[in-house]
Scaffold this active site. Structure first.
Site, PDB file in Angstrom:
ATOM      1  N   GLU A 130       0.820  -1.229   0.000  1.00 57.85           N
ATOM      2  CA  GLU A 130       0.000   0.000   0.000  1.00 57.85           C
ATOM      3  C   GLU A 130       0.851   1.276   0.000  1.00 57.85           C
ATOM      4  O   GLU A 130       0.385   2.337   0.406  1.00 57.85           O
ATOM      5  CB  GLU A 130      -1.001  -0.003   1.170  1.00 57.85           C
ATOM      6  N   GLU A 132      -5.426  -8.789   0.474  1.00 59.70           N
ATOM      7  CA  GLU A 132      -6.199  -8.508   1.690  1.00 59.70           C
ATOM      8  C   GLU A 132      -7.637  -8.260   1.281  1.00 59.70           C
ATOM      9  O   GLU A 132      -7.897  -7.502   0.344  1.00 59.70           O
ATOM     10  CB  GLU A 132      -5.699  -7.242   2.419  1.00 59.70           C
TER      11      GLU A 132
END
Ligand SMILES: *[C@@H]1O[C@H](CO)[C@@H](O)[C@H](O)[C@H]1NC(C)=O
Ligand SMILES: *[C@@H]1O[C@H](CO)[C@@H](O)[C@H](O)[C@H]1NC(C)=O
Ligand SMILES: *[C@@H]1O[C@H](CO)[C@@H](O)[C@H](O)[C@H]1NC(C)=O
Length: 572
Positions: A132, A243
């Site tokens: 991220e 995720e």
């Protein structure tokens, strides 16, 4: 009907070598920032494999860093834990803290390769450079105080460094990827990063899509919208779901209500469809409520001993229909219109808080285990039968000689799993009617007149000087359709210790010799049976072989809740 042939058949298909990787995300530290150690990671990895209703499919772990928490560049102890538990690894190299920190990641990666060799590299399914990092430098990430990230040029540099580090090593050829939000991948400024990857890892949480209709009824559509946009941006490169999840508790985010019932709907719609479509999936998460409950909490399991607490929702994946055990308030309102979701309101420190914690097992390993109840005393069966020999060659074995009780165990032997225990790290059925055939379903224990199962236990160094007790648990009779225990004909089991521990490829003809350690004449539902007690051979792998005794015909998936199958408890 307790265990349908359909379930058995699909379980067998799902456990083939080509099945996609299914795992959870594992942070490097607990909520209080104390590092997770090998025993903690082992505990988590074993618990994941034993989740009720999942047929032992959750055998992979995604890590965020190669570095042991609070060290400069020591290899993270999750690597040794993965080797000990045969857990496959999606490695992570932390890329949001600058070049010096990334160099430490590379140092630890190289150290792991040279320290553990193929025992490590064979387990690696991919390497993610960063997590991220591109999201964090966007206006949304900055507004959400997501912390420092990395820009595309930095990531390209890190990816090149990673490829150089694994060149000519056991990790050469393993896919190198990156993990980010879908918004990062559809942003054309990041195209060069995608071009440099072997796979694209996407994190997608409909719960956080607060600027659109994000009720659970829209969650599947919202997830697949993000997934499909990532697939399009990936231009043919494989997309892994690194995720996703739905919180079991926490604040309402726009229309998204955190609850276990909604997490079940999300699991059934999103997780089960990804599994069915063979997409690599790393769910968020197994357990995040230790040393306090985070808000929101995404843990499948609530606070408490990870091995003991039950999942908060049903994890089975029905082929088509809903399972009867689905929470009755499941309303899967489908087909509402969905706008393109955007990331907003993602709390700044959400990952830092959430990537942490599981059970602190150093506590349970050092405490004594005296949890046996008087009921269990009466379930003691036969143990210690050193004189019976069991044929181990390809010769057809009918039934081993019927053992006679020689010993009643001392009263302080723990039978149940409330204290410290080990689950087997490898289970290999063998078939005497096909002695050269690798049966090849490592999740299904099979015991019959022709089928036996081999079990390997890794005995931790911490067990030095203690007594290891082999126990066999039969779960109570259950009406639940996914009940993973199937007795065709009742009978007993006969257990012997292998001269050489099993491997995945061991067959009835290659198993080698063994010496008897104990037996149970009749396996009784809801009971734990003691097979044997002996000094622990700490730091070694010990193999056992279980044969059917009498007419037993049994198939089951080993799990801890309810306790089912062969375990090793430890006593002083
Ligand atoms: C697009 O990506 C670039 C480079 O990563 C970043 O600087 C920019 O903020 C991104 N734009 C948006 C709208 O997220
Ligand atoms: C979830 O979305 C996918 C992609 O649009 C669709 O194929 C699937 O049928 C949906 N599942 C449910 C349960 O609505
Ligand atoms: C874990 O348990 C050990 C042993 O009881 C204890 O010393 C340590 O403080 C615990 N760590 C946490 C994070 O609770």
């Amino acid at each position: 009907m307790r265990f349908t042939s359909t379930v058995l058949a699909s379980a067998a298909i799902l456990s083939t070598a080509n099945a996609a990787h299914k795992g959870f995300n594992y942070g490097a530290f607990f909520l209080d920032q104390s590092p997770k150690h090998r025993v903690d990671f082992e505990y988590e990895f074993n618990a994941a494999k034993q989740l009720a209703g999942t047929n032992g499919q959750w055998t992979s772990a995604r890590l965020y860093t190669m570095v042991q928490w609070q060290t400069t560049n020591t290899v993270i102890e999750a690597i040794q834990a993965a080797i000990n538990t045969k857990t496959t690894l999606l490695l992570g190299l932390w890329a949001s803290s600058g070049t010096a920190t990334f160099n430490n990641e590379i140092t630890a990666l190289k150290a792991a390769i040279s320290k553990y060799g193929t025992a490590f590299t064979d387990l690696v399914v991919g390497i993610s450079v960063g997590s991220e990092d591109l999201y964090r430098i966007t206006p949304t990430g900055i507004a959400n105080k997501a912390g420092p990230g990395a820009n595309p040029n930095e990531l390209l540099n890190y990816i090149a460094q990673t490829r150089a580090a694994i060149k000519g090593t056991g990790l050469a050829g393993k896919p190198v990827g990156h993990v980010d939000t879908w918004t990062a991948y559809v942003n054309a400024s990041n195209n060069a990063v995608i071009a440099a990857l072997d796979f694209v890892g996407v994190d997608a949480y409909p719960y956080w899509e607060t600027t659109t209709a994000n009720s659970i009824g829209n969650a599947n559509a919202s997830f697949y919208d993000a997934y499909k946009k990532t697939v399009a941006a990936a231009k043919g490169k494989p997309v892994w779901v690194t995720e996703t999840g739905w919180p079991v508790s926490g604040p309402k985010q726009n229309q998204a209500v955190a609850s276990a019932a909604n997490a079940r709907i999300f699991w059934e719609d999103v997780s089960c469809s990804l599994i069915k479509n063979n997409v690599n999936l790393f769910y968020y998460t197994l357990q995040d409520a230790q040393f306090g409950t985070p808000s929101p909490s995404f843990g499948i399991k609530p606070a408490g001993d990870l091995m003991q607490v039950k999942p908060l929702f049903d994890l089975s994946c029905p082929a088509s229909s809903k399972p009867p055990c689905c929470p009755c308030n499941c309303i899967t309102s489908k087909g509402q219109s969905v706008h393109p979701p955007v990331w907003a309101e993602r709390p700044s420190d959400w990952h830092a808080r959430a990537n942490g914690y599981a059970k602190n097992t150093s506590a349970s390993l050092s405490s004594s285990t005296e949890s046996r109840t008087s009921t269990q005393t009466s379930t003691l069966s036969i143990s210690h039968m050193p004189t019976i020999s069991l044929p181990t060659t390809t010769a057809v074995i009918t039934t081993p000689p019927n053992p006679t009780p020689t010993d009643i165990s001392p009263p302080n032997v723990p039978i149940d799993l409330s204290g410290t225990f080990q689950a087997p790290n490898l289970m290999v059925p063998i078939d005497r009617s096909n002695p050269n055939t690798v049966v090849g379903n490592p999740y299904l224990v099979q015991l019959s007149s022709t089928l036996s199962t081999l079990f390997n236990f890794d005995i931790p160094l911490e067990y030095q000087g203690k007594t290891c007790n082999l126990v066999f648990h039969v779960p109570p009779e259950s009406q639940e359709w996914w009940q993973p225990w199937h007795t065709t004909t009742p009978g007993g089991i006969f257990v012997s210790q292998l001269d050489i521990p099993a491997t995945k490829l061991t067959t009835a003809s290659s198993v080698g010799g063994s010496k008897p350690v104990g037996a149970v004449n009749l396996l009784a539902p809801g009971e734990g049976h003691l097979i044997s007690s002996a000094p622990c051979t700490a730091g070694t792998t010990v193999g056992y072989r279980a044969d059917a005794l009498g007419p037993l015909d049994l198939q089951y998936f080993q799990m801890t809740t309810p306790a089912s199958g062969l375990f090793m408890t430890v006593s002083d």
